[in-house]
Design an enzyme around this catalytic site. Structure first.
Site, mmCIF file in Angstrom:
data_model
loop_
_atom_site.group_PDB
_atom_site.id
_atom_site.type_symbol
_atom_site.label_atom_id
_atom_site.label_comp_id
_atom_site.label_asym_id
_atom_site.label_seq_id
_atom_site.Cartn_x
_atom_site.Cartn_y
_atom_site.Cartn_z
ATOM 1 C CG ASP A 80 -0.175 4.199 -5.178
ATOM 2 O OD1 ASP A 80 -0.114 2.685 -5.151
ATOM 3 O OD2 ASP A 80 0.544 5.009 -4.355
ATOM 4 C CE LYS A 81 -3.207 -1.225 -2.213
ATOM 5 N NZ LYS A 81 -3.089 -2.027 -0.825
ATOM 6 C CG HIS A 82 -4.179 4.837 0.558
ATOM 7 N ND1 HIS A 82 -3.019 4.792 1.232
ATOM 8 C CD2 HIS A 82 -5.088 4.816 1.682
ATOM 9 C CE1 HIS A 82 -3.205 5.246 2.844
ATOM 10 N NE2 HIS A 82 -4.365 5.065 2.954
ATOM 11 C CB SER A 83 -5.156 -0.497 1.704
ATOM 12 O OG SER A 83 -5.617 -1.283 3.217
ATOM 13 C CB THR A 120 3.276 -1.929 2.234
ATOM 14 O OG1 THR A 120 1.990 -2.050 2.137
ATOM 15 C CG2 THR A 120 4.348 -2.346 1.188
ATOM 16 N NE ARG A 168 -6.231 13.483 12.362
ATOM 17 C CZ ARG A 168 -6.215 12.577 11.169
ATOM 18 N NH1 ARG A 168 -5.212 12.819 10.269
ATOM 19 N NH2 ARG A 168 -7.117 11.499 11.008
ATOM 20 C CB SER A 183 -4.512 12.415 6.644
ATOM 21 O OG SER A 183 -3.488 11.736 7.083
ATOM 22 C CE LYS A 187 -0.493 10.683 4.358
ATOM 23 N NZ LYS A 187 -0.533 9.891 5.576
ATOM 24 C CE LYS A 188 -1.315 6.597 -1.385
ATOM 25 N NZ LYS A 188 -0.293 5.932 -1.935
HETATM 26 N N1 URA Z 1 -3.966 7.145 7.459
HETATM 27 C C1 URA Z 1 -3.305 8.097 7.000
HETATM 28 O O1 URA Z 1 -2.481 8.301 6.401
HETATM 29 N N2 URA Z 1 -4.114 9.388 7.537
HETATM 30 C C2 URA Z 1 -5.242 8.977 8.549
HETATM 31 O O2 URA Z 1 -5.398 10.186 8.966
HETATM 32 C C3 URA Z 1 -5.762 7.638 8.938
HETATM 33 C C4 URA Z 1 -4.804 6.902 8.254
#
Ligand code: URA
Length: 442
Positions: A80-83, A120, A168, A183, A187-188
């Site tokens: 996967d990719k995360h931006s 997205t 936060r 964070s 999730k990833k």
């Molecule tokens: N995106 C996230 O999922 N968590 C953060 O803390 C900042 C950006």
């Protein structure tokens, strides 16, 4: 272990142990740690930082606060990719099908937009019938049969992050590198990936405006992800102008369809998308070098294989079977179109990118608070890139609005965001840096 004792130690700049961090996150998940205590720890971390090993322990504890998906039955690498987020960043819509067409499996769990950046999921929600929250069985079936499925975050993945992020968000503690790292990566890691590529944006439309800060975030993400055993690298890419020529939701999906079908491909968007695709293929072990990754990615795009994967993903998740052929019919369209006119001749010298994102929010296409609804039809198209030559009276962009008043307000923001200068600015690299690491073993 009392939460207030853990908070006290971080307040006093001590290094927290793995078991202290695990106990705090377990309490956060179970509800025995209060919002006030979560906020106090977040502020203590914001002010005093965390060592890498603490950020890793926090990431793992948050990963383990919920379900961890298992894709070991997929017949190829799961990646996967995360931006970190930007304006006109519709890369995921093209990247997932490109990489899937090259043999990878991409279970992409995406988020909604917040503030000036788009998400997205909001873009995909503009496709009639597309289900961004399918049941697990449908998600797995589409990933297996098509190679990619882009869906929304489920409540069962990293629930501790959901709680901590909400705290936060309202306590000015979002912009902390260890907290952002934990964070994103919790999730990833919960998504059960085998490799990951991060697109860390830098520039005046990004979370991190300065190259030094973007490099620090990318390094933290790469080190913690590899420390957790997830093969990960990062590209730092420019966000000092919108990436696509469109910003909004339906308009960015239409732009992605044009990209995949070859009707129109913006140069910078193509460069960044193909570079990320090559990096994903390299990290996933489907290419031996970036050059080979680029060749494979370009082939998937040019042959139409990526467009075909996108069409099957849309249909597999409930969207129309003829989406690619008739996207204009299936996407909502705003009633008002308003050209933003250049006041003088010259070249686009700079773009206040964040203001372009805020113009989309003014139109109703983005949200100020997580619970706000959005208008998928509104947005901006034809955004001129940096360095483009323009004559007085020609459009800098086209606003798509629900009402004339909104269109004029957004147009005013866009006009001010564009600085038209006498000389063409020197070109900037779309890809600033690559940061890589090796996964920890044992
Ligand atoms: N995106 C996230 O999922 N968590 C953060 O803390 C900042 C950006």
């Amino acid at each position: 272990m009392l939460p207030q004792e853990i908070i006290r130690r971080k307040r006093d700049r001590q290094v927290l142990t793995g078991s202290e961090i695990a106990a705090f996150i377990a309490g956060l998940t179970a509800g025995t740690v209060t919002d006030a205590q979560a906020a106090a720890l977040a502020m203590a971390v914001f002010l005093n930082g965390m060592r890498r090993e603490e950020a890793l322990a926090l990431t793992l504890a948050m990963r383990d606060s919920g379900e961890v998906l298992d894709w070991s039955d997929m017949p190829g690498p799961v990646t996967d990719k995360h931006s970190t987020g930007g304006i006109g960043d519709n890369v995921s819509l093209m990247l997932a099908p490109i990489v899937a067409a090259c043999g990878a499996y991409v279970p992409m769990i995406s988020g909604r937009g917040l503030g000036h950046t788009g998400g997205t999921l909001d873009k995909l929600d503009s496709i009639s019938g597309y289900r961004t929250q399918p049941d697990t069985e449908t998600f797995r079936r589409v990933v297996r049969q098509v190679g990619c499925a882009i869906i929304g975050q489920t409540a069962s993945l990293a629930p501790a992050d959901k709680r901590l992020y909400a705290v936060r968000d309202v306590t000015a503690t979002v912009e902390s590198i260890p907290l952002i790292t934990a964070s994103i990566l919790s999730k990833k890691l919960a998504a059960g990936l085998q490799s990951l590529v991060l697109d860390v944006k830098v520039g005046n439309g990004a979370f991190m405006e300065k190259p030094r800060d973007a490099a620090a975030l990318a390094t933290s993400l790469v080190e913690v992800a590899n420390g957790a055993g997830l093969r990960t690298s990062a590209l730092i890419t420019g966000m000092s102008e919108p990436l696509a020529a469109a910003a909004g939701n339906a308009v960015e999906v239409a732009n992605a369809v044009d990209f995949l079908t070859g009707t129109h491909r913006g140069q910078r968007l193509e460069k960044v998308t193909l570079a990320l695709a090559a990096e994903m293929l390299l990290v996933a072990g489907l290419a031996d070098s970036q050059a080979e990754g680029l060749r494979l990615a370009r082939q998937a795009l040019e042959s139409g294989a990526a467009a075909e994967r996108f069409a099957r993903m849309v249909h597999g998740l409930g969207g129309p079977a003829d989406f690619m052929e008739r996207a204009h019919v299936h996407l909502p369209r705003a009633p008002v179109e308003h050209a933003v006119i250049a006041a003088r001749d010259g070249f686009v010298g700079s773009v206040a990118t964040r203001s372009i994102g805020l113009a989309v929010v003014v139109l109703g296409g983005g949200r100020a608070r997580a619970e706000d609804g959005i208008d998928h039809a509104v947005g901006i198209t034809g955004l001129l890139p940096l360095g483009a030559e323009v004559r007085a009276g020609e459009p800098l962009a086209i606003v798509h609005a629900r009402a004339q008043d909104d269109a004029e307000q957004a147009a005013q923001r866009i006009r001010t965001a564009y600085a038209i200068e006498d000389a063409r600015p020197s070109p900037r690299d779309a890809i600033a840096r690559r940061i890589h690491g090796s996964p920890a073993t044992g």
